[in-house]
Design a protein around this motif. Structure first.
Motif, PDB file in Angstrom:
ATOM      1  N   GLN A 173       0.863  -1.172   0.000  1.00  0.00           N
ATOM      2  CA  GLN A 173       0.000   0.000   0.000  1.00  0.00           C
ATOM      3  C   GLN A 173       0.905   1.229   0.000  1.00  0.00           C
ATOM      4  O   GLN A 173       1.994   1.200   0.569  1.00  0.00           O
ATOM      5  N   HIS A 233       1.043   4.769   1.526  1.00  0.00           N
ATOM      6  CA  HIS A 233       0.540   5.763   2.478  1.00  0.00           C
ATOM      7  C   HIS A 233       1.566   6.896   2.431  1.00  0.00           C
ATOM      8  O   HIS A 233       1.998   7.252   1.343  1.00  0.00           O
ATOM      9  N   GLU A 266      -3.169   8.082  -1.407  1.00  0.00           N
ATOM     10  CA  GLU A 266      -2.843   6.725  -0.986  1.00  0.00           C
ATOM     11  C   GLU A 266      -3.495   5.716  -1.934  1.00  0.00           C
ATOM     12  O   GLU A 266      -4.505   6.009  -2.569  1.00  0.00           O
ATOM     13  N   CYS A 267      -2.883   4.525  -2.009  1.00  0.00           N
ATOM     14  CA  CYS A 267      -3.457   3.508  -2.886  1.00  0.00           C
ATOM     15  C   CYS A 267      -3.049   2.108  -2.444  1.00  0.00           C
ATOM     16  O   CYS A 267      -2.062   1.922  -1.744  1.00  0.00           O
ATOM     17  N   TRP A 274      -4.438  -0.173   8.167  1.00  0.00           N
ATOM     18  CA  TRP A 274      -4.962   1.107   7.709  1.00  0.00           C
ATOM     19  C   TRP A 274      -5.658   0.957   6.367  1.00  0.00           C
ATOM     20  O   TRP A 274      -5.099   0.389   5.439  1.00  0.00           O
ATOM     21  N   PRO A 275      -6.843   1.537   6.246  1.00  0.00           N
ATOM     22  CA  PRO A 275      -7.440   1.625   4.908  1.00  0.00           C
ATOM     23  C   PRO A 275      -6.743   2.761   4.151  1.00  0.00           C
ATOM     24  O   PRO A 275      -6.245   3.711   4.769  1.00  0.00           O
ATOM     25  N   VAL A 276      -6.702   2.640   2.831  1.00  0.00           N
ATOM     26  CA  VAL A 276      -6.100   3.721   2.056  1.00  0.00           C
ATOM     27  C   VAL A 276      -7.106   4.856   1.887  1.00  0.00           C
ATOM     28  O   VAL A 276      -8.315   4.639   1.915  1.00  0.00           O
ATOM     29  N   ARG A 277      -6.569   6.035   1.740  1.00  0.00           N
ATOM     30  CA  ARG A 277      -7.379   7.238   1.523  1.00  0.00           C
ATOM     31  C   ARG A 277      -6.978   7.829   0.175  1.00  0.00           C
ATOM     32  O   ARG A 277      -6.019   8.601   0.100  1.00  0.00           O
ATOM     33  N   PRO A 278      -7.702   7.462  -0.881  1.00  0.00           N
ATOM     34  CA  PRO A 278      -7.332   7.945  -2.222  1.00  0.00           C
ATOM     35  C   PRO A 278      -7.257   9.468  -2.320  1.00  0.00           C
ATOM     36  O   PRO A 278      -6.419  10.000  -3.056  1.00  0.00           O
ATOM     37  N   GLY A 279      -8.091  10.177  -1.587  1.00  0.00           N
ATOM     38  CA  GLY A 279      -8.069  11.638  -1.610  1.00  0.00           C
ATOM     39  C   GLY A 279      -6.765  12.224  -1.099  1.00  0.00           C
ATOM     40  O   GLY A 279      -6.447  13.387  -1.349  1.00  0.00           O
ATOM     41  N   LYS A 280      -5.990  11.430  -0.367  1.00  0.00           N
ATOM     42  CA  LYS A 280      -4.693  11.875   0.151  1.00  0.00           C
ATOM     43  C   LYS A 280      -3.539  11.272  -0.657  1.00  0.00           C
ATOM     44  O   LYS A 280      -2.396  11.275  -0.216  1.00  0.00           O
TER      45      LYS A 280
END
Length: 191
Positions: free
Chosen positions: A105, A107, A156-157, A148-154
């Motif tokens: 992932q 982050h 992350e993928c 942790w889940p990814v946050r595409p808006g930040k």
């Protein structure tokens, strides 16, 4: 998440090498000890996951400056970052014939985890990073419960590729970093 293995040959996800050294006596001994209380492969996989998650602290959580990368060293020294802990978990799984691969992932830095495949099942990711307040990774086969889940808006993928060997970027960083600050700089990358 749907993972794409780099090879259709499942045997590639059982290989021992310099990093995933599951033929090392300490890895074999640890696998045998974990298997003593497991009545099937699922129970063994859970025991291996919980051992790596709980008995091997994440280096950053404890302030341990040592950088480990080889599975047997992670088990012997009882420390490692997420990538090193993934190497140890993959080795313990492969030692008992459970295919395991590496996935990542993005982050703030590259995060490492594994995916395993039990007989008749599908590849499912597991994150043995280690729990702490705000992090509750669990061994689950019905759905993922990662650190942790990814946050595409930040930015992350989740990378959808399942590697049979640790990614060369990760191994290069772990083997060449002289301290944690340098390690995180080397892992501040995309695959």
């Amino acid at each position: 998440m749907q993972l794409t293995p780099v090879t259709a040959d499942e045997a590639a996800y059982l290989v021992a090498d310099a990093t995933v050294d599951h033929t090392h006596p300490l890895v074999r001994e640890t696998a045998a000890r974990l298997g003593e209380t497991a009545d099937d492969l699922t129970a063994y996989a859970r025991a291996a996951f919980e051992f790596v998650r709980d008995a091997i602290p994440h280096s950053c959580d404890t302030g341990d400056p040592r950088i480990t990368w080889r599975a047997s060293d992670v088990i012997a020294r009882r420390t490692g970052v997420c990538h090193a802990k993934s190497h140890a978990l993959a080795a313990l799984l492969r030692a008992e014939g459970i295919p395991a691969g590496f996935c990542y992932q993005k982050h703030e830095v590259l995060h490492g985890l594994i995916a395993l495949k039990l007989p008749g099942g599908r590849w499912i990711r597991q994150d043995a990073r280690g729990n702490r307040p705000g992090v509750d990774a669990q061994f689950r086969l019905d759905r993922e419960q990662l650190a942790w889940p990814v946050r595409p808006g930040k930015g992350e993928c989740d990378y959808p590729v399942l590697y049979a060997e640790p990614h060369p970027v990760v191994l290069r960083a772990l083997r060449s970093a002289t301290d944690m600050d340098q390690l995180w700089r080397l892992l501040d990358t995309a695959l």
